[in-house]
Design an enzyme around this catalytic site. Structure first.
Site, short mmCIF file in Angstrom:
data_model
loop_
_atom_site.label_atom_id
_atom_site.label_comp_id
_atom_site.label_asym_id
_atom_site.label_seq_id
_atom_site.Cartn_x
_atom_site.Cartn_y
_atom_site.Cartn_z
N PHE A 195 11.25 -14.74 -6.96
CA PHE A 195 12.23 -15.05 -5.92
C PHE A 195 13.06 -13.83 -5.54
O PHE A 195 14.23 -13.93 -5.18
CB PHE A 195 13.12 -16.22 -6.33
CG PHE A 195 13.46 -17.13 -5.19
CD1 PHE A 195 12.51 -17.98 -4.65
CD2 PHE A 195 14.73 -17.13 -4.63
CE1 PHE A 195 12.81 -18.81 -3.59
CE2 PHE A 195 15.05 -17.96 -3.57
CZ PHE A 195 14.09 -18.80 -3.06
N HIS B 25 3.15 4.71 -7.73
CA HIS B 25 2.00 5.38 -7.12
C HIS B 25 2.24 6.87 -6.88
O HIS B 25 1.32 7.60 -6.51
CB HIS B 25 1.65 4.73 -5.78
CG HIS B 25 1.02 3.37 -5.91
ND1 HIS B 25 -0.31 3.19 -6.22
CD2 HIS B 25 1.53 2.13 -5.76
CE1 HIS B 25 -0.59 1.90 -6.25
NE2 HIS B 25 0.51 1.24 -5.99
N LYS C 123 -1.52 -5.35 -5.45
CA LYS C 123 -1.77 -4.03 -4.86
C LYS C 123 -2.82 -3.24 -5.65
O LYS C 123 -3.79 -2.75 -5.09
CB LYS C 123 -0.47 -3.22 -4.81
CG LYS C 123 0.56 -3.76 -3.84
CD LYS C 123 1.78 -2.84 -3.83
CE LYS C 123 2.87 -3.36 -2.91
NZ LYS C 123 4.05 -2.46 -2.93
N GLU D 251 7.04 -0.64 -7.58
CA GLU D 251 5.58 -0.56 -7.54
C GLU D 251 5.13 0.64 -6.70
O GLU D 251 4.16 1.32 -7.04
CB GLU D 251 4.99 -1.85 -6.98
CG GLU D 251 5.00 -3.00 -7.97
CD GLU D 251 4.14 -4.16 -7.50
OE1 GLU D 251 2.91 -3.98 -7.39
OE2 GLU D 251 4.70 -5.24 -7.25
#
Length: 336
Positions: A19, A203, A129, A199
């Protein structure tokens, strides 16, 4: 059973797990829909369930003001094992959108295993992803089928909407040379999407999943100060490559994904697009480009497709088709 048959029935009872910014946006996407009804939601500290339907704004306010949907007055429950408890408390939920962060990289697979172990039967949709995270889900495909679960993976924007567009665009060619996905994301306030931003940081060349997950909010803010709020991402580990390879479109090393995230402006720094280059049967080399409108937000381009794939998954599930599917295998169905 087609989409018209589904539309004539009661609304599909759906839940949202997670959430944060994405989960809250998902509830807002559902608000005008008549074919789906939000009945369940969970976060780290609790869950809320009401078979008659939830009021999204009430859930959002409880999370914003008190830190959990478990504080919603009607149907809210505080719990340190909120997902497992919600699965047991809400057996009539037909499908869940897993709007969960995938930090650590094994988290999504561990959630899926909870569903498999619970005996619940229905449809799950994720917007994963990372290729390595999706490979863990792929390894569970036989268990998902045996459990009577229809699982739709990689069903956000990228992977998801753009992967599906690449699959359609590839049909013009007899061989595919490359698939290049480039995205632009504009977020006025990064703290509304903390998990998503972490996230993305994972990368970057000098970071990985573990180091990004361990960063405090202050450390993330300091990094964004150094980059003027801009994250430039290249050659990302994105599951579009696995999905297109599984669909037989091309080898995964022919797929590249990258983009720019502006964490201080809602305007996109560049237009999100996918370019599919290949050779036609006449020997011509050409490139198809599919570009998303700049006015559509990341949340719109993730949550809309996710629920479209959830509806498609309901159709498959009602036909007795269980197991694992990707956004490159199945067309989403528009949720009215």
């Amino acid at each position: 059973m087609n989409s018209q048959t589904i539309a004539s029935q009661s609304p599909i009872a759906v839940g949202v797990l997670g959430f944060g910014g994405l989960g809250q946006a998902a509830t807002r996407v559902l608000m005008p829909k008549t074919e789906m009804q939000l009945v369940a939601a969970a976060d780290k500290q609790g869950y809320v369930y009401d078979a008659r339907g939830l009021e999204p704004q009430t859930c959002i306010e409880a999370y914003r003001d008190r830190g959990s949907v478990g504080y919603v007055e009607s149907g809210g429950v505080l719990s340190q094992q909120s997902i497992a408890d919600l699965i047991q408390a809400a057996p009539n939920v037909q499908g869940y959108f897993l709007a969960l962060p995938n930090l650590p990289n094994t988290f999504m697979a561990s959630v899926v295993q909870q569903f498999i172990a619970s005996g619940w039967r229905g449809v799950l949709v994720d917007a994963l992803k990372r290729t390595s995270a999706m490979e863990q889900i792929y390894a569970l495909r036989d268990e998902l089928q045996a459990a009577g679960i229809t699982y739709m993976t990689g069903c956000g924007a990228t992977p998801g909407l753009l992967t599906a567009a690449a699959t359609v665009a590839a049909q013009s060619y007899t061989e595919i040379h490359s698939v290049k996905i480039t995205f632009g994301v504009g977020i006025a306030n990064w703290e509304a999407y903390r998990a998503t931003i972490r996230e993305d940081i994972a990368h970057m060349p000098e970071y990985d999943v573990d180091s990004a997950r361990a960063m405090s909010d202050e450390e993330v803010a300091a990094l964004l100060d150094r980059t003027d709020g801009i994250l430039q991402l290249e050659n990302m580990e994105h599951a579009d490559d696995l999905m297109l390879e599984l669909a037989g479109i091309c080898d995964r090393d022919q797929v590249t994904v990258g983009g720019i995230v502006d964490t201080r402006n809602s305007k996109k720094p560049l237009s999100t697009n996918v370019q599919v280059t290949g050779r036609t049967f006449e020997g011509k080399i050409s490139t198809h480009t599919f570009t998303l409108g700049d006015e559509t937000s990341m949340a719109a381009n993730v949550c809309g497709p996710a629920f479209g794939y959830l509806k498609a998954g309901i159709t498959l599930h009602q036909r007795g088709q269980h197991g694992l599917y990707t956004a490159a295998e199945v067309m989403p169905q528009f949720v009215r």
